[in-house]
Structure formats: C-alpha cells, structure tokens
Design a protein around this motif. Sequence first.
Motif, PDB file in Angstrom:
ATOM      1  N   ALA A 235       0.847  -1.207   0.000  1.00 39.04           N
ATOM      2  CA  ALA A 235       0.000   0.000   0.000  1.00 39.04           C
ATOM      3  C   ALA A 235       0.878   1.252   0.000  1.00 39.04           C
ATOM      4  N   GLU A 236       1.931   1.210   0.810  1.00 36.68           N
ATOM      5  CA  GLU A 236       2.854   2.357   0.889  1.00 36.68           C
ATOM      6  C   GLU A 236       3.517   2.605  -0.470  1.00 36.68           C
ATOM      7  N   LEU A 237       3.977   1.512  -1.087  1.00 36.57           N
ATOM      8  CA  LEU A 237       4.640   1.640  -2.387  1.00 36.57           C
ATOM      9  C   LEU A 237       3.655   2.117  -3.454  1.00 36.57           C
ATOM     10  N   ALA A 238       2.434   1.596  -3.383  1.00 39.65           N
ATOM     11  CA  ALA A 238       1.412   1.995  -4.363  1.00 39.65           C
ATOM     12  C   ALA A 238       1.170   3.501  -4.279  1.00 39.65           C
ATOM     13  N   ASP A 239       1.060   4.022  -3.054  1.00 40.33           N
ATOM     14  CA  ASP A 239       0.844   5.463  -2.874  1.00 40.33           C
ATOM     15  C   ASP A 239       2.000   6.258  -3.475  1.00 40.33           C
ATOM     16  N   THR A 240       3.214   5.847  -3.118  1.00 35.68           N
ATOM     17  CA  THR A 240       4.398   6.574  -3.588  1.00 35.68           C
ATOM     18  C   THR A 240       4.459   6.590  -5.112  1.00 35.68           C
ATOM     19  N   LEU A 241       4.290   5.401  -5.720  1.00 33.03           N
ATOM     20  CA  LEU A 241       4.489   5.314  -7.173  1.00 33.03           C
ATOM     21  C   LEU A 241       3.375   6.013  -7.940  1.00 33.03           C
ATOM     22  N   SER A 242       2.142   5.896  -7.423  1.00 35.04           N
ATOM     23  CA  SER A 242       1.059   6.547  -8.175  1.00 35.04           C
ATOM     24  C   SER A 242       1.207   8.061  -8.099  1.00 35.04           C
ATOM     25  N   MET A 243       1.688   8.540  -6.940  1.00 33.71           N
ATOM     26  CA  MET A 243       1.877   9.986  -6.796  1.00 33.71           C
ATOM     27  C   MET A 243       3.045  10.456  -7.667  1.00 33.71           C
ATOM     28  N   GLN A 244       4.147   9.684  -7.619  1.00 33.53           N
ATOM     29  CA  GLN A 244       5.369  10.098  -8.316  1.00 33.53           C
ATOM     30  C   GLN A 244       5.237  10.033  -9.842  1.00 33.53           C
ATOM     31  N   TYR A 245       4.566   8.984 -10.329  1.00 34.46           N
ATOM     32  CA  TYR A 245       4.572   8.761 -11.780  1.00 34.46           C
ATOM     33  C   TYR A 245       3.192   8.902 -12.431  1.00 34.46           C
ATOM     34  N   GLY A 246       2.154   9.116 -11.614  1.00 34.84           N
ATOM     35  CA  GLY A 246       0.817   9.299 -12.189  1.00 34.84           C
ATOM     36  C   GLY A 246       0.249   8.049 -12.830  1.00 34.84           C
ATOM     37  N   VAL A 247       0.656   6.885 -12.356  1.00 34.88           N
ATOM     38  CA  VAL A 247       0.107   5.628 -12.888  1.00 34.88           C
ATOM     39  C   VAL A 247      -0.822   5.021 -11.840  1.00 34.88           C
ATOM     40  N   GLN A 248      -1.638   4.062 -12.298  1.00 36.53           N
ATOM     41  CA  GLN A 248      -2.535   3.367 -11.360  1.00 36.53           C
ATOM     42  C   GLN A 248      -1.807   2.171 -10.770  1.00 36.53           C
ATOM     43  N   VAL A 249      -1.857   2.054  -9.455  1.00 37.90           N
ATOM     44  CA  VAL A 249      -1.150   0.944  -8.811  1.00 37.90           C
ATOM     45  C   VAL A 249      -2.108   0.221  -7.880  1.00 37.90           C
ATOM     46  N   ARG A 250      -2.276  -1.088  -8.143  1.00 39.78           N
ATOM     47  CA  ARG A 250      -3.180  -1.898  -7.314  1.00 39.78           C
ATOM     48  C   ARG A 250      -2.372  -2.883  -6.484  1.00 39.78           C
ATOM     49  N   PRO A 251      -2.447  -2.796  -5.145  1.00 41.85           N
ATOM     50  CA  PRO A 251      -1.828  -3.843  -4.331  1.00 41.85           C
ATOM     51  C   PRO A 251      -2.662  -5.121  -4.426  1.00 41.85           C
ATOM     52  N   PHE A 252      -2.006  -6.258  -4.476  1.00 48.24           N
ATOM     53  CA  PHE A 252      -2.697  -7.552  -4.551  1.00 48.24           C
ATOM     54  C   PHE A 252      -2.033  -8.445  -3.509  1.00 48.24           C
ATOM     55  N   VAL A 253      -2.664  -8.501  -2.338  1.00 53.99           N
ATOM     56  CA  VAL A 253      -2.055  -9.268  -1.239  1.00 53.99           C
ATOM     57  C   VAL A 253      -2.297 -10.752  -1.493  1.00 53.99           C
ATOM     58  N   ALA A 254      -1.210 -11.493  -1.564  1.00 57.19           N
ATOM     59  CA  ALA A 254      -1.342 -12.931  -1.846  1.00 57.19           C
ATOM     60  C   ALA A 254      -0.134 -13.661  -1.285  1.00 57.19           C
ATOM     61  N   ASP A 255      -0.383 -14.863  -0.804  1.00 57.36           N
ATOM     62  CA  ASP A 255       0.696 -15.743  -0.364  1.00 57.36           C
ATOM     63  C   ASP A 255       0.873 -16.799  -1.454  1.00 57.36           C
ATOM     64  N   LEU A 256       1.939 -16.670  -2.212  1.00 57.33           N
ATOM     65  CA  LEU A 256       2.114 -17.525  -3.393  1.00 57.33           C
ATOM     66  C   LEU A 256       2.545 -18.948  -3.036  1.00 57.33           C
ATOM     67  N   SER A 257       2.658 -19.229  -1.749  1.00 56.67           N
ATOM     68  CA  SER A 257       2.863 -20.639  -1.363  1.00 56.67           C
ATOM     69  C   SER A 257       1.510 -21.348  -1.271  1.00 56.67           C
ATOM     70  N   ARG A 258       0.409 -20.565  -1.370  1.00 59.47           N
ATOM     71  CA  ARG A 258      -0.945 -21.130  -1.276  1.00 59.47           C
ATOM     72  C   ARG A 258      -1.560 -21.210  -2.669  1.00 59.47           C
ATOM     73  N   SER A 259      -2.031 -22.388  -3.025  1.00 55.42           N
ATOM     74  CA  SER A 259      -2.530 -22.541  -4.394  1.00 55.42           C
ATOM     75  C   SER A 259      -3.790 -21.710  -4.639  1.00 55.42           C
ATOM     76  N   ASP A 260      -4.615 -21.472  -3.582  1.00 56.51           N
ATOM     77  CA  ASP A 260      -5.821 -20.658  -3.819  1.00 56.51           C
ATOM     78  C   ASP A 260      -5.438 -19.204  -4.137  1.00 56.51           C
ATOM     79  N   ASP A 261      -4.405 -18.701  -3.486  1.00 57.56           N
ATOM     80  CA  ASP A 261      -3.952 -17.331  -3.789  1.00 57.56           C
ATOM     81  C   ASP A 261      -3.340 -17.256  -5.185  1.00 57.56           C
ATOM     82  N   VAL A 262      -2.575 -18.275  -5.553  1.00 55.78           N
ATOM     83  CA  VAL A 262      -1.975 -18.292  -6.895  1.00 55.78           C
ATOM     84  C   VAL A 262      -3.097 -18.323  -7.944  1.00 55.78           C
ATOM     85  N   GLU A 263      -4.116 -19.104  -7.649  1.00 59.29           N
ATOM     86  CA  GLU A 263      -5.244 -19.229  -8.578  1.00 59.29           C
ATOM     87  C   GLU A 263      -5.976 -17.894  -8.737  1.00 59.29           C
ATOM     88  N   ARG A 264      -6.117 -17.156  -7.621  1.00 60.96           N
ATOM     89  CA  ARG A 264      -6.769 -15.829  -7.683  1.00 60.96           C
ATOM     90  C   ARG A 264      -5.991 -14.906  -8.618  1.00 60.96           C
TER      91      ARG A 264
END
Length: 266
Positions: free
Chosen positions: A44-73
């Motif tokens: 979230a912190e990085l998303a705020d910084t980058l969207s402010m600095q570069y004017g792009v849209q940044v979406r955080p996607f919280v996921a634990d990639l050791s979990r197959s359901d998160d990988v599937e999402r």
Amino acid sequence: MSKAQQGTAIVTGASAGLGKIYADRLARRGYDLVLVARRGDKLAELADTLSMQYGVQVRPFVADLSRSDDVERLADLIRDDASITLLVNNAGVSVPGATTTLDPADVAWQQAINVDAVNRLSLAALPQFLARNRGTLVNIASILGFGFLPSSTFYSAGKGHVANLTRALQNEVQGTNVRVQLVAPSVTATEIWEEDRLNAMDPRIVMTAEDCVDAALAGLDLGEQVTFPSVEDAQLWKNFEEAAARLMQGAMSGKPASRYLAAAHA
Ligand SMILES: NC(=O)c1ccc[n+]([C@@H]2O[C@H](COP(=O)([O-])OP(=O)(O)OC[C@H]3O[C@@H](n4cnc5c(N)ncnc54)[C@H](OP(=O)(O)O)[C@@H]3O)[C@@H](O)[C@H]2O)c1
C-alpha cells in the motif's frame, strides 16, 4: 510509448528487493501496476508513492504464493484483465541448508513459491499474450539455476527448473510478438540473504538491487532472451548454450556409447 499503450505490469514479490525496484522502474516507464506480495502494508505504501510520483494506477494484490488458492486468484486476474501486458515472476525465497539438515516442509514451501507459482502464472499469462500477439513474460531465476553451492541444493534445483522452463517457453513463442525473458542474477543485496551472511561476503561480488534491475531491463530493451546482469563476458553464455546444444545432439545416437559397451564386455 505512451502510458495508455504500455498497459499493466504485474510484479510478484514487489514489497521488497528486486520486485520493489522493478515496480519503480516500470511505473517510471508508464506502466500501471499490480503489486503482489504478502505484506499488504508495504504494498500500500509503495502503491501510494508510485502513483503519486509517476501518475500511474497501482493496485496492491495481497497474496501468499505458497498457497494454491492465492496463486489461482492471481491467475484469474491475469486471465480476466486484458490490460495486462507484462508479468514479472520475481517473488522467491531461499531455504539454504544441506539435505541432511533440511525440513521437507520448508523445501516444499520453497518449491511452491519458486517453482509451482511460476509454472501456474506462466501458464495463465502466455495463452493470453499469444491470443493478443502482445505481452512480455519475465522470469527471475538465478545464476544458481546453472550451478550450485553446498547449501543451495533445492534452491538451485528450483531455479534450474525456472531457467529451463523459460528457455522452452521462448521456443514456443518464436515468430510471435510475445517476449519471454530469463533473468539470472548473482549475489544481490536484498532481504533474501541473512544479514550476517551478506555482510561476510566480499563486497566486490555483491550487486545492488537497483543495478540488477536496471541491467535486467536494459537486457530486455536490447532484445536479449537471457540476461545475466553481472556477467561481463557475454561469450560465456554463448559457449554454455553451444555446449548444451552439442550435448543434446550427441545424445541422439540411439546406441550405448562405446565406453559402456567395452565396460559391459570386460
Ligand atoms: N538477492 C539475490 O542475491 C538473488 C540472486 C539470484 C536470484 N534472486 C531471485 O530474485 C528474486 C527476488 O528476490 P529478492 O532478492 O528481491 O528477495 P527479497 O528481497 O527477499 O524479496 C522477495 C519478495 O518476494 C515476496 N515473497 C516471498 N514469499 C512470498 C510468498 N509466499 N507469497 C508472495 N510473495 C512472497 C516478498 O514479499 P512478502 O514477504 O511481503 O510476501 C518480497 O517482496 C527471487 O526469485 C530470488 O530467488 C535473488
């Protein structure tokens, strides 16, 4: 290229290390971003910084990639969002140790993130990219995918998989506008290292995360399929590839090598 043309880049492991620098550099190039990791606060912190600095849209996607359901999402998002033009499979962990000391559960966890998630996300992205005849897949392996140290057995095995997978995918996309890059960093100063181990190393062999990502992106811009950010002598890779091709060719003989025939009849 204008921002609208760049599309959206997904960076896994964007909360720290190489992924965080990839996020910065891609935002600077005008990509909208989907940033993936477990630590939502950092994303979230990085998303705020980058969207402010570069004017792009940044979406955080919280996921634990050791979990197959998160990988599937995440795979679902890749399949459903036609704006995605770049996937950087960067998230990775290292469980060092000798086979006699390693906990099989830790090895399986490392395999899930470093190998299984890369397989799954590559399988989600490439058909989409090929259908649109546009898109770039970047897989981060390691120099340890081409060799190993006493403590890197399973890490090296997993990175060897990523290296071979990525090379084979490059073969599949030949003749299309889809690009697949394999990046094989060497020692880079990030959180993946225990601080004491990193500090004990000769600083001359340690790269910064910024240098590593900038070199990897320069390699992509140069049209490289395989980028070794810290390897000065590019001929070393050409020699490696030639030797591998000769070995493959040498294996297509259909009969036991004479040294084995001689040994069998001795
Ligand atoms: N640094 C090196 O010397 C070096 C050398 C060769 C190759 N590499 C490769 O480079 C890539 C990046 O590593 P790094 O050095 O930047 O490491 P790092 O600083 O430890 O960062 C790893 C990133 O992966 C994320 N991650 C770890 N486990 C995850 C999980 N279960 N689910 C989702 N995200 C997860 C972490 O975020 P969260 O903790 O927030 O989830 C973090 O953002 C890895 O594939 C690594 O193997 C590194």
